[in-house]
Design a protein around this motif. Structure first.
Motif, short mmCIF file in Angstrom:
data_model
loop_
_atom_site.label_atom_id
_atom_site.label_comp_id
_atom_site.label_asym_id
_atom_site.label_seq_id
_atom_site.Cartn_x
_atom_site.Cartn_y
_atom_site.Cartn_z
N GLU A 1 1.78 -5.57 0.12
CA GLU A 1 1.58 -4.89 1.40
C GLU A 1 1.68 -5.86 2.58
N GLU A 2 1.09 -7.03 2.43
CA GLU A 2 1.15 -8.02 3.51
C GLU A 2 2.56 -8.52 3.75
N ALA A 3 3.38 -8.45 2.71
CA ALA A 3 4.78 -8.87 2.84
C ALA A 3 5.67 -7.72 3.30
N GLY A 4 5.07 -6.55 3.55
CA GLY A 4 5.84 -5.39 4.00
C GLY A 4 6.62 -4.71 2.90
N ARG A 5 6.29 -4.99 1.65
CA ARG A 5 7.03 -4.42 0.51
C ARG A 5 6.30 -3.17 0.00
N HIS A 6 6.21 -2.17 0.90
CA HIS A 6 5.41 -0.99 0.64
C HIS A 6 5.94 -0.17 -0.54
N HIS A 7 7.25 -0.07 -0.65
CA HIS A 7 7.83 0.73 -1.72
C HIS A 7 7.53 0.11 -3.09
N GLU A 8 7.52 -1.21 -3.15
CA GLU A 8 7.17 -1.87 -4.42
C GLU A 8 5.72 -1.62 -4.78
N ALA A 9 4.84 -1.64 -3.78
CA ALA A 9 3.42 -1.35 -4.03
C ALA A 9 3.25 0.09 -4.51
N ALA A 10 3.98 1.01 -3.87
CA ALA A 10 3.90 2.42 -4.26
C ALA A 10 4.44 2.62 -5.67
N HIS A 11 5.47 1.84 -6.03
CA HIS A 11 6.05 1.96 -7.37
C HIS A 11 5.06 1.55 -8.46
N ILE A 12 4.19 0.60 -8.15
CA ILE A 12 3.17 0.20 -9.11
C ILE A 12 2.27 1.40 -9.44
N PHE A 13 1.83 2.13 -8.40
CA PHE A 13 1.01 3.31 -8.62
C PHE A 13 1.80 4.39 -9.38
N TYR A 14 3.08 4.49 -9.06
CA TYR A 14 3.95 5.47 -9.73
C TYR A 14 3.98 5.20 -11.23
N ARG A 15 4.16 3.94 -11.61
CA ARG A 15 4.22 3.60 -13.03
C ARG A 15 2.85 3.77 -13.70
N HIS A 16 1.79 3.44 -12.96
CA HIS A 16 0.46 3.65 -13.51
C HIS A 16 0.23 5.13 -13.81
N CYS A 17 0.65 6.00 -12.90
CA CYS A 17 0.48 7.44 -13.10
C CYS A 17 1.32 7.93 -14.29
N GLN A 18 2.52 7.38 -14.42
CA GLN A 18 3.34 7.74 -15.58
C GLN A 18 2.65 7.34 -16.88
N LEU A 19 2.02 6.17 -16.89
CA LEU A 19 1.32 5.71 -18.08
C LEU A 19 0.14 6.62 -18.41
N GLN A 20 -0.61 7.02 -17.39
CA GLN A 20 -1.75 7.92 -17.62
C GLN A 20 -1.28 9.24 -18.23
N HIS A 21 -0.21 9.79 -17.68
CA HIS A 21 0.32 11.04 -18.21
C HIS A 21 0.82 10.84 -19.63
N LEU A 22 1.43 9.70 -19.90
CA LEU A 22 1.93 9.40 -21.24
C LEU A 22 0.79 9.38 -22.25
#
Length: 352
Positions: free
Chosen positions: A103-124
């Motif tokens: 986030e501090e580096a302005g890489r918001h989409h990469e940070a959001a992708h981490i949550f995206y993959r975490h949610c995929q894992l939970q559903h899995l």
């Protein structure tokens, strides 16, 4: 008896059969998660960041997704067992520092992708047909809960500590109270309560069961094995640990929640701006719908594994009212319904 020490019938040579970190098969023992496929068909994942209390990171997430997808398709895999390396934690949340750095580096989409993959894992985890067992040994907080709560089997020990501290930082509106081992079990967060000294023997017995079976293990057979090693003393009045929400506390909280008149703003549903509600609470910052890694069908409106848990407080009180407040009849009815599960009597007693 040996000297002055009591020998637990569940802790014998099975201790020698516990998988050490060096036995896991991932490409490097320094990996964030190690995996091991036993010849019996038991598949293990070891969360492997003990110096950081096994805090979840992207590497751990990707390893778990890769192996769970593979084991779900593998005919020889019969059950999945997940635990943390070390004695202190199953998993102490997520690696917040990594997210802050992005986030501090302005890489918001990469940070959001981490949550995206975490949610995929939970559903899995919640969609697996292969049985999945989470050993919630030690600290199990925040993001750690995601690796356990969708599982049919969640084992707490006397060393387990559960909390969802996100509320403190305004991230998630949930309970921040820390619960210890017995309360984790009584509250339904864990399905079973097993003394830590019996875990190795439990794993060995699961391994023996897998050897005897040709296909994926039946969940009822797994439940019977875990029950065998559960703390039978929990139903003895002089030894039963107290349920912190027992007695009059549950009813008092329930009365407050149901009888206290809420002050809604706006005061009526007709005055609610649906589009504003959607924008404020449901629209994601990026337009990327969550795509399940596997889709087994179903609506996920009901939890499918309640038979492995203790009865809910509401069910206990309903049965008690049906029997006119007769404690013995209530206990007998629920013990019969939950096939003699350890802890049923203790929880019923705690609410009377």
């Amino acid at each position: 008896m040996t000297g002055n020490k009591t020998v637990d019938k569940h802790t014998n040579s099975a201790q020698e059969r516990s998988t050490s970190p060096q036995q896991f098969q991932h490409e490097a023992t320094a990996a964030a998660a190690l995996t091991h496929e036993h010849p019996s068909g038991v598949c293990e994942i070891l969360l492997n960041r003990p110096k950081k209390l096994n805090a979840f990171n992207t590497e751990m997430c990707e390893i778990m997704i890769e192996k769970l997808l593979a084991w779900e398709k593998l005919e020889s895999s019969k059950v999945i067992f997940v635990k943390g390396n070390g004695n202190k934690a199953f998993r102490a949340g997520g690696d917040i520092k990594a997210l802050l750095d992005l986030e501090e580096a302005g890489r918001h989409h990469e940070a959001a992708h981490i949550f995206y993959r975490h949610c995929q894992l939970q559903h899995l985890i919640g969609s697996l047909k292969k049985p999945y067992i989470a050993l919630m040994g030690g600290i199990t907080m925040g993001a750690a809960v995601r690796l356990a709560m969708n599982a049919p089997f969640r084992i707490a020990t006397e060393n387990s500590v559960y909390s969802m501290p996100e509320n403190i930082i305004g991230h998630f509106n949930d309970a921040t109270q820390r619960l210890q081992g017995p309360d984790i079990f009584y509250s339904g967060i864990a399905t079973h309560y097993v003394p830590a000294k019996r875990i190795n023997a439990l794993e060995a017995t699961l391994d023996d069961l897998a050897v005897q079976k040709e296909n994926t293990l039946d969940k009822d057979d797994i439940n019977a094995v875990i029950e065998k090693f559960s703390a039978e003393d929990i139903d003895k009045e002089e030894k039963a640990p107290a349920f912190s929400l027992g007695g009059g506390i549950y009813e008092a909280v329930n009365r407050y929640v149901t009888r206290t008149k809420p002050k809604w703003h706006p005061p009526t549903l007709e005055q609610v701006d649906a589009s504003e509600m959607k924008r404020k609470y449901f629209d994601a910052p990026i337009d990327t719908p969550l795509v399940p890694l596997i889709d087994q069908g179903g609506t996920y409106m009901e939890y499918l594994h309640t038979r492995f848990m203790l009865p809910k407080c509401s069910e206990i009180l309903h049965v008690a009212n049906t029997f006119g407040g007769d404690r013995e009849r209530t206990v007998k009815h629920l013990i019969d319904k939950y096939t003699g599960k350890h802890g049923v009597k203790a929880k019923v007693d705690s609410l009377f």
